[in-house]
Design a protein around this motif. Structure first.
Motif, PDB file in Angstrom:
ATOM      1  N   ALA A 286      47.654  39.946  39.562  1.00  9.56           N
ATOM      2  CA  ALA A 286      47.036  41.182  40.225  1.00  9.56           C
ATOM      3  C   ALA A 286      46.096  40.779  41.123  1.00  9.56           C
ATOM      4  O   ALA A 286      45.079  39.858  41.094  1.00  9.56           O
ATOM      5  CB  ALA A 286      46.316  41.681  39.047  1.00  9.56           C
TER       6      ALA A 286
ATOM      7  N   ASP B  84      43.098  26.906  39.793  1.00  7.65           N
ATOM      8  CA  ASP B  84      44.150  27.133  40.943  1.00  7.65           C
ATOM      9  C   ASP B  84      44.194  25.929  41.528  1.00  7.65           C
ATOM     10  O   ASP B  84      45.509  25.587  42.111  1.00  7.65           O
ATOM     11  CB  ASP B  84      43.676  28.215  41.785  1.00  7.65           C
ATOM     12  CG  ASP B  84      43.790  29.885  41.337  1.00  7.65           C
ATOM     13  OD1 ASP B  84      44.502  29.874  40.332  1.00  7.65           O
ATOM     14  OD2 ASP B  84      43.075  30.763  41.777  1.00  7.65           O
TER      15      ASP B  84
ATOM     16  N   GLY C 278      36.869  27.084  35.591  1.00  2.00           N
ATOM     17  CA  GLY C 278      36.928  28.398  36.272  1.00  2.00           C
ATOM     18  C   GLY C 278      38.422  28.752  36.703  1.00  2.00           C
ATOM     19  O   GLY C 278      39.086  27.605  37.010  1.00  2.00           O
ATOM     20  N   GLY C 279      38.533  29.826  37.506  1.00  2.00           N
ATOM     21  CA  GLY C 279      39.644  30.155  37.928  1.00  2.00           C
ATOM     22  C   GLY C 279      39.917  29.301  39.232  1.00  2.00           C
ATOM     23  O   GLY C 279      41.188  29.050  39.659  1.00  2.00           O
ATOM     24  N   THR C 280      38.887  28.983  39.765  1.00  5.49           N
ATOM     25  CA  THR C 280      39.168  28.230  41.143  1.00  5.49           C
ATOM     26  C   THR C 280      39.602  26.830  40.944  1.00  5.49           C
ATOM     27  O   THR C 280      40.596  26.311  41.495  1.00  5.49           O
ATOM     28  CB  THR C 280      37.854  28.355  41.704  1.00  5.49           C
ATOM     29  OG1 THR C 280      37.238  29.525  42.161  1.00  5.49           O
ATOM     30  CG2 THR C 280      37.893  27.373  42.994  1.00  5.49           C
TER      31      THR C 280
ATOM     32  N   MET D 203      50.054  35.478  42.856  1.00  8.22           N
ATOM     33  CA  MET D 203      48.991  36.035  41.967  1.00  8.22           C
ATOM     34  C   MET D 203      49.501  37.364  41.096  1.00  8.22           C
ATOM     35  O   MET D 203      50.350  37.793  41.315  1.00  8.22           O
ATOM     36  CB  MET D 203      47.580  36.639  42.614  1.00  8.22           C
ATOM     37  CG  MET D 203      48.061  37.656  43.583  1.00  8.22           C
ATOM     38  SD  MET D 203      46.593  38.129  44.724  1.00  8.22           S
ATOM     39  CE  MET D 203      45.041  37.446  43.880  1.00  8.22           C
TER      40      MET D 203
ATOM     41  N   HIS E  30      34.810  34.879  33.232  1.00  3.92           N
ATOM     42  CA  HIS E  30      33.635  36.018  33.397  1.00  3.92           C
ATOM     43  C   HIS E  30      34.468  37.122  34.067  1.00  3.92           C
ATOM     44  O   HIS E  30      33.755  38.247  34.408  1.00  3.92           O
ATOM     45  CB  HIS E  30      32.839  35.466  34.451  1.00  3.92           C
ATOM     46  CG  HIS E  30      33.379  35.161  35.643  1.00  3.92           C
ATOM     47  ND1 HIS E  30      33.042  35.747  36.910  1.00  3.92           N
ATOM     48  CD2 HIS E  30      34.184  34.200  36.458  1.00  3.92           C
ATOM     49  CE1 HIS E  30      33.835  35.413  38.190  1.00  3.92           C
ATOM     50  NE2 HIS E  30      34.287  34.193  37.601  1.00  3.92           N
ATOM     51  N   LYS E  31      35.856  37.154  34.113  1.00  4.66           N
ATOM     52  CA  LYS E  31      36.482  38.348  34.717  1.00  4.66           C
ATOM     53  C   LYS E  31      36.686  39.324  33.322  1.00  4.66           C
ATOM     54  O   LYS E  31      37.270  40.337  33.625  1.00  4.66           O
ATOM     55  CB  LYS E  31      37.719  38.046  35.258  1.00  4.66           C
ATOM     56  CG  LYS E  31      37.591  37.021  36.658  1.00  4.66           C
ATOM     57  CD  LYS E  31      36.854  37.944  37.887  1.00  4.66           C
ATOM     58  CE  LYS E  31      36.302  37.187  39.000  1.00  4.66           C
ATOM     59  NZ  LYS E  31      37.531  36.596  39.582  1.00  4.66           N
TER      60      LYS E  31
ATOM     61  N   HIS F 108      44.008  34.926  46.237  1.00  5.53           N
ATOM     62  CA  HIS F 108      42.656  34.709  46.356  1.00  5.53           C
ATOM     63  C   HIS F 108      42.209  33.280  47.307  1.00  5.53           C
ATOM     64  O   HIS F 108      43.099  32.674  47.474  1.00  5.53           O
ATOM     65  CB  HIS F 108      42.189  34.535  44.928  1.00  5.53           C
ATOM     66  CG  HIS F 108      40.660  34.295  44.697  1.00  5.53           C
ATOM     67  ND1 HIS F 108      40.146  33.031  44.690  1.00  5.53           N
ATOM     68  CD2 HIS F 108      39.965  35.229  44.379  1.00  5.53           C
ATOM     69  CE1 HIS F 108      38.850  33.356  44.607  1.00  5.53           C
ATOM     70  NE2 HIS F 108      38.566  34.583  44.339  1.00  5.53           N
TER      71      HIS F 108
ATOM     72  N   ASN G  89      42.869  40.716  43.692  1.00  4.26           N
ATOM     73  CA  ASN G  89      41.382  41.010  43.243  1.00  4.26           C
ATOM     74  C   ASN G  89      40.710  42.139  44.166  1.00  4.26           C
ATOM     75  O   ASN G  89      39.643  42.512  43.894  1.00  4.26           O
ATOM     76  CB  ASN G  89      40.575  39.747  43.404  1.00  4.26           C
ATOM     77  CG  ASN G  89      41.104  39.001  44.751  1.00  4.26           C
ATOM     78  OD1 ASN G  89      42.094  38.637  44.933  1.00  4.26           O
ATOM     79  ND2 ASN G  89      40.122  38.726  45.331  1.00  4.26           N
TER      80      ASN G  89
ATOM     81  N   GLN H  99      42.512  38.071  37.458  1.00  2.00           N
ATOM     82  CA  GLN H  99      42.384  39.535  37.471  1.00  2.00           C
ATOM     83  C   GLN H  99      43.373  40.095  36.281  1.00  2.00           C
ATOM     84  O   GLN H  99      43.090  41.392  36.086  1.00  2.00           O
ATOM     85  CB  GLN H  99      42.699  40.163  38.733  1.00  2.00           C
ATOM     86  CG  GLN H  99      41.648  40.056  39.951  1.00  2.00           C
ATOM     87  CD  GLN H  99      40.384  40.617  39.540  1.00  2.00           C
ATOM     88  OE1 GLN H  99      40.290  41.578  39.206  1.00  2.00           O
ATOM     89  NE2 GLN H  99      39.442  39.880  40.206  1.00  2.00           N
TER      90      GLN H  99
ATOM     91  N   ASP I 240      48.314  32.901  39.730  1.00  2.20           N
ATOM     92  CA  ASP I 240      46.627  33.169  39.339  1.00  2.20           C
ATOM     93  C   ASP I 240      46.508  34.498  38.393  1.00  2.20           C
ATOM     94  O   ASP I 240      46.613  35.449  39.262  1.00  2.20           O
ATOM     95  CB  ASP I 240      46.309  33.384  40.674  1.00  2.20           C
ATOM     96  CG  ASP I 240      44.547  33.592  40.847  1.00  2.20           C
ATOM     97  OD1 ASP I 240      44.105  34.152  39.746  1.00  2.20           O
ATOM     98  OD2 ASP I 240      43.936  33.289  41.877  1.00  2.20           O
TER      99      ASP I 240
HETATM  100  C1  LIG Z   1      37.624  35.379  40.494  1.00  2.00           C
HETATM  101  C2  LIG Z   1      39.030  34.969  40.845  1.00  2.00           C
HETATM  102  C3  LIG Z   1      39.107  33.663  41.101  1.00  2.00           C
HETATM  103  C4  LIG Z   1      38.182  32.642  40.724  1.00  2.00           C
HETATM  104  O1  LIG Z   1      37.586  32.617  39.518  1.00  2.00           O
HETATM  105  P1  LIG Z   1      36.610  31.867  39.173  1.00  2.00           P
HETATM  106  O2  LIG Z   1      36.190  31.504  37.800  1.00  2.00           O
HETATM  107  O3  LIG Z   1      35.388  32.688  40.005  1.00  2.00           O
HETATM  108  O4  LIG Z   1      36.445  30.389  39.957  1.00  2.00           O
HETATM  109  C5  LIG Z   1      40.529  33.346  41.408  1.00  2.00           C
HETATM  110  N1  LIG Z   1      41.528  34.179  41.742  1.00  2.00           N
HETATM  111  C6  LIG Z   1      41.241  35.379  41.297  1.00  2.00           C
HETATM  112  C7  LIG Z   1      42.202  36.421  41.494  1.00  2.00           C
HETATM  113  C8  LIG Z   1      39.942  35.987  41.208  1.00  2.00           C
HETATM  114  O5  LIG Z   1      39.851  37.249  41.317  1.00  2.00           O
END
Ligand SMILES: *Cc1c(COP(=O)(O)O)cnc(C)c1O
Length: 475
Positions: free
Chosen positions: A125, A54, A49-51, A123, A177-178, A76, A127, A155, A152
């Motif tokens: 955009a 990053d 995922g995003g986390t 980043m 999932h975003k 984030h 969140n 978004q 990042d």
């Molecule tokens: C949701 C989000 C994340 C984390 O992403 P996950 O897939 O939930 O781990 C990181 N950065 C931003 C800007 C986000 O909106």
């Protein structure tokens, strides 16, 4: 995704034919994702995922090269907390400020970037408020100095046109999932040639860079969702932004003391972040939840920690107002009726929770504000962890309160109750002042919302504390 949970269950990294079919599905997903952002398939790494993406970008490069990272004040937690950790390990972190609109000015990067910098991570955009950063200009500044640039874009991807070649970024995080994809999968794009260290060490998956058996259904789902989102980007963006603008207008017309956070135009389509000046975010959130409306707040005061949104604070929103902030997000399945329903619900909440005109008047034009260096008695009460601090100063002559001043840090109710309570005791004898109760203060203000009664109690306690101090000094 479904066949890859059942019929096509082979391990994508095995050599047998069951695995081959899974492998082909992952390859197709990787190719599709690469093509959608203008990258090569070999530059796409699946993560959880995003986390994780990053974490990997920051830790992978911090270890690989240099020890100085530049970031922004509105990132984030996946970036913020990771950098906090890296800082403990000796990495230097420079945080760029943002404008009141929540934008990083490219010159501010230009001014601090030098040879010591190994990575810039800003980043795409935001969140919370949806503001979009000038990534292309920022990345160009980094490139000119031969410094790696990560964004990042969690978004942004699926909400905005994103092409890594055009943007000139070296690394980019995004998450399925975003954009209506499955949870638990994301991508780190890493330009070929950039040396990155591994974050997850194990098998030879992801071209040896990220160990762990590939999650085939999620990879397939991510690519499919991304293709849908990007193919319909223009149509959806237009529709969602229209809905959001309608909602913003309705809220501004119907709810008093509300302010939109972030730039009106420069924001991702679905985002509307409001501060309600005299209502706490959490209490709105809970009432909205009861009405079947799901939204979020950056603040976590109700959970016990005073934690107003770092994004709003960085944008210069005062702490009390940042506490009353709510983020509304619209998606492609929302309708105008949904927006109307939220506005109607907000009107109801506002009527119920809002201060009356008398309280707002007292808050806007408070009496007895100030310090008194030669006070005969000073009382300070409050709960620093919840943000309300009240300090009352007394000047006493012949047992009569000749003058009184207060300094209060807190919400509108805390200011209004301090103002009225000090007015009530001015000119009174000490005995009379000791009889002033919080009930009198509430009645004098024509009532307070239930969750604000504690402010009147604080005012009563502050008077008693100041008188106590006076009496103990007299002895
Ligand atoms: C949701 C989000 C994340 C984390 O992403 P996950 O897939 O939930 O781990 C990181 N950065 C931003 C800007 C986000 O909106």
């Amino acid at each position: 995704m479904l066949p890859y949970f059942t019929e096509v269950f082979g391990n994508a990294d095995s050599l047998h034919s069951f695995g081959r079919e899974s492998h082909q599905a992952v390859t197709r997903a990787r190719n599709k994702i690469a093509q959608l952002i203008g990258a090569k398939p070999s530059e796409i790494y699946f993560t959880s995922g995003g986390t994780e993406s990053d974490n990997w970008a920051l830790k992978g490069l911090a270890q690989a090269k240099g020890k100085h990272i530049i970031t922004s004040a509105i990132e984030h937690p996946a970036i913020r907390e990771t950098l906090k950790e890296l800082k403990k390990q000796g990495v230097k972190v420079t945080v760029l400020p943002v404008t009141t609109d929540g934008v990083v000015i490219p010159e501010s990067l230009e001014n601090v970037i030098d040879e010591s910098v190994s990575l810039v991570s800003i980043m795409f955009a935001n969140n919370e408020v949806g503001t979009i950063q000038p990534i292309k200009q920022l990345a160009a500044i980094a490139r000119k100095r031969k410094v790696a640039f990560h964004t990042d874009a969690v978004q942004a991807v699926g909400n905005l046109k994103v092409d890594v070649a055009e943007l000139g970024v070296d690394m980019m995080s995004f998450s399925a999932h975003k954009f209506y994809g499955p949870k638990g999968i994301g991508v780190l794009y890493c330009r070929s040639g950039l040396r990155l260290e591994k974050l997850i060490i194990g098998g030879h998956q992801e071209r040896t860079m990220r160990g762990g058996t590939t999650n085939v259904p999620l990879a397939v789902g991510m690519a499919e969702a991304m293709e849908l989102a990007i193919n319909e980007l223009e149509k959806n963006t237009k529709y969602i932004a229209g809905l959001r603008d309608y909602f913003i207008k309705q809220v501004e017309e119907n709810i008093p003391f509300v302010r939109l956070n972030g730039n009106r135009l420069n924001r991702v389509a679905g985002n509307a972040n409001f501060s309600f000046e005299f209502i706490e975010g959490e209490s709105i959130l809970m009432s909205l939840d009861l009405a079947g409306i799901a939204c979020s707040t950056g603040s976590a005061c109700s959970s016990g920690s005073l934690d107003p949104s770092h994004v709003l604070l960085a944008m210069g929103v005062p702490i009390e107002i940042a506490h009353g902030s709510i983020r509304f997000s619209f998606g492609r399945e929302n309708t105008k009726e949904d927006a109307d329903y939220v506005v109607q619900t907000l009107i109801g909440i506002e009527k119920q929770k809002m201060y009356n005109d008398r309280v707002i008047e007292e808050f806007k034009n408070p009496n007895n504000v100030g310090e008194m260096p030669d006070a005969d008695g000073v009382g300070t009460v409050g709960n620093a962890s919840c943000g309300d601090i009240m300090k009352i100063y007394l000047k006493v002559e012949d047992n009569i309160i000749k003058d009184v001043k207060f300094q209060t840090f807190g919400c509108a109710a805390a200011i209004a109750t301090s103002s009225l309570a000090t007015t009530l005791i001015k000119g009174k004898t000490i005995d009379e002042a000791l009889k002033v109760t919080n009930k009198q203060v509430v009645e004098g203000l024509g009532g307070l919302p239930a969750q604000k009664i504690h402010c009147s109690v604080l005012a009563e306690e502050a008077i008693k504390a100041a008188i106590d101090d006076y009496q103990s000094k007299k002895k």
